[in-house]
Design a protein around this motif. Structure first.
Motif, PDB file in Angstrom:
ATOM      1  N   UNK A 115      -9.249  39.818  50.193  1.00  0.00           N
ATOM      2  CA  UNK A 115     -10.231  40.200  49.188  1.00  0.00           C
ATOM      3  C   UNK A 115      -9.863  39.603  47.829  1.00  0.00           C
ATOM      4  N   UNK A 116      -8.588  39.588  47.490  1.00  0.00           N
ATOM      5  CA  UNK A 116      -8.147  39.015  46.220  1.00  0.00           C
ATOM      6  C   UNK A 116      -8.372  37.511  46.186  1.00  0.00           C
ATOM      7  N   UNK A 117      -8.253  36.851  47.313  1.00  0.00           N
ATOM      8  CA  UNK A 117      -8.456  35.406  47.353  1.00  0.00           C
ATOM      9  C   UNK A 117      -9.937  35.040  47.278  1.00  0.00           C
ATOM     10  N   UNK A 126      -6.074  43.908  34.894  1.00  0.00           N
ATOM     11  CA  UNK A 126      -5.948  42.568  35.477  1.00  0.00           C
ATOM     12  C   UNK A 126      -7.289  42.083  36.005  1.00  0.00           C
ATOM     13  N   UNK A 127      -8.117  43.010  36.499  1.00  0.00           N
ATOM     14  CA  UNK A 127      -9.448  42.631  36.973  1.00  0.00           C
ATOM     15  C   UNK A 127     -10.305  42.139  35.815  1.00  0.00           C
ATOM     16  N   UNK A 128     -10.216  42.798  34.669  1.00  0.00           N
ATOM     17  CA  UNK A 128     -10.968  42.339  33.497  1.00  0.00           C
ATOM     18  C   UNK A 128     -10.479  40.975  33.014  1.00  0.00           C
ATOM     19  N   UNK A 129      -9.169  40.806  32.967  1.00  0.00           N
ATOM     20  CA  UNK A 129      -8.610  39.510  32.566  1.00  0.00           C
ATOM     21  C   UNK A 129      -9.073  38.426  33.533  1.00  0.00           C
ATOM     22  N   UNK A 130      -9.079  38.743  34.812  1.00  0.00           N
ATOM     23  CA  UNK A 130      -9.501  37.784  35.821  1.00  0.00           C
ATOM     24  C   UNK A 130     -10.975  37.452  35.676  1.00  0.00           C
ATOM     25  N   UNK A 131     -11.784  38.450  35.363  1.00  0.00           N
ATOM     26  CA  UNK A 131     -13.212  38.230  35.169  1.00  0.00           C
ATOM     27  C   UNK A 131     -13.459  37.322  33.970  1.00  0.00           C
ATOM     28  N   UNK A 132     -12.721  37.537  32.900  1.00  0.00           N
ATOM     29  CA  UNK A 132     -12.833  36.671  31.722  1.00  0.00           C
ATOM     30  C   UNK A 132     -12.335  35.268  32.049  1.00  0.00           C
ATOM     31  N   UNK A 133     -11.330  35.167  32.879  1.00  0.00           N
ATOM     32  CA  UNK A 133     -10.762  33.882  33.258  1.00  0.00           C
ATOM     33  C   UNK A 133     -11.725  33.063  34.125  1.00  0.00           C
ATOM     34  N   UNK A 134     -12.575  33.733  34.869  1.00  0.00           N
ATOM     35  CA  UNK A 134     -13.483  33.041  35.789  1.00  0.00           C
ATOM     36  C   UNK A 134     -14.468  32.151  35.040  1.00  0.00           C
ATOM     37  N   UNK A 135     -14.985  32.608  33.895  1.00  0.00           N
ATOM     38  CA  UNK A 135     -16.019  31.861  33.162  1.00  0.00           C
ATOM     39  C   UNK A 135     -15.531  30.463  32.746  1.00  0.00           C
ATOM     40  N   UNK A 136     -14.409  30.345  32.027  1.00  0.00           N
ATOM     41  CA  UNK A 136     -13.972  28.983  31.675  1.00  0.00           C
ATOM     42  C   UNK A 136     -13.541  28.155  32.886  1.00  0.00           C
ATOM     43  N   UNK A 160      -8.349  31.674  39.254  1.00  0.00           N
ATOM     44  CA  UNK A 160      -8.530  33.137  39.336  1.00  0.00           C
ATOM     45  C   UNK A 160      -8.054  33.727  40.675  1.00  0.00           C
ATOM     46  N   UNK A 161      -8.267  33.014  41.757  1.00  0.00           N
ATOM     47  CA  UNK A 161      -7.820  33.515  43.058  1.00  0.00           C
ATOM     48  C   UNK A 161      -6.301  33.566  43.143  1.00  0.00           C
ATOM     49  N   UNK A 162      -5.646  32.539  42.648  1.00  0.00           N
ATOM     50  CA  UNK A 162      -4.177  32.516  42.666  1.00  0.00           C
ATOM     51  C   UNK A 162      -3.636  33.636  41.786  1.00  0.00           C
ATOM     52  N   UNK A 163      -4.235  33.832  40.623  1.00  0.00           N
ATOM     53  CA  UNK A 163      -3.827  34.923  39.737  1.00  0.00           C
ATOM     54  C   UNK A 163      -3.952  36.267  40.442  1.00  0.00           C
ATOM     55  N   UNK A 172       0.404  40.889  44.926  1.00  0.00           N
ATOM     56  CA  UNK A 172       1.739  40.832  45.540  1.00  0.00           C
ATOM     57  C   UNK A 172       2.776  41.530  44.657  1.00  0.00           C
ATOM     58  N   UNK A 173       2.732  41.275  43.348  1.00  0.00           N
ATOM     59  CA  UNK A 173       3.698  41.891  42.443  1.00  0.00           C
ATOM     60  C   UNK A 173       3.540  43.407  42.401  1.00  0.00           C
ATOM     61  N   UNK A 174       2.309  43.888  42.392  1.00  0.00           N
ATOM     62  CA  UNK A 174       2.065  45.333  42.355  1.00  0.00           C
ATOM     63  C   UNK A 174       2.558  45.996  43.640  1.00  0.00           C
ATOM     64  N   UNK A 175       2.307  45.369  44.776  1.00  0.00           N
ATOM     65  CA  UNK A 175       2.744  45.941  46.049  1.00  0.00           C
ATOM     66  C   UNK A 175       4.273  45.931  46.160  1.00  0.00           C
TER      67      UNK A 175
END
Length: 84
Positions: A5-7, A22-32, A47-50, A56-59
């Protein structure tokens, strides 16, 4: 399952994993990354790698916290036949 799902849907994968910031940061990262991805196609993967790395780090942190709590519950004493 969370890794897939993250990928594929990075912000949703991060939300499911309990990482709303992190989801918000990722969403902002997707646009550029989409805009610049037209010039540099490799940026589509950022964004997928992030998201995969953040999941992985959270788990890993959760797993380590569980081990530490188990050690503290046992009094920090190693098993009888333990040899380092």
């Amino acid at each position: 399952m969370v890794y897939i799902l993250a990928a594929l849907l990075p912000p949703l994968g991060l939300l499911v994993n309990g990482q709303p910031i992190s989801a918000l940061v990722n969403l902002v990262m997707i646009v550029p990354c989409i805009l610049l991805g037209l010039i540099f196609p490799l940026l589509f993967l950022v964004p997928s790698v992030h998201a995969v790395i953040a999941v992985h780090m959270k788990r890993t942190d959760r797993r380590q916290r569980e081990v530490i709590e188990a050690i503290e519950r046992s009094g920090g004493v190693p098993p009888r036949n333990y040899r380092p």
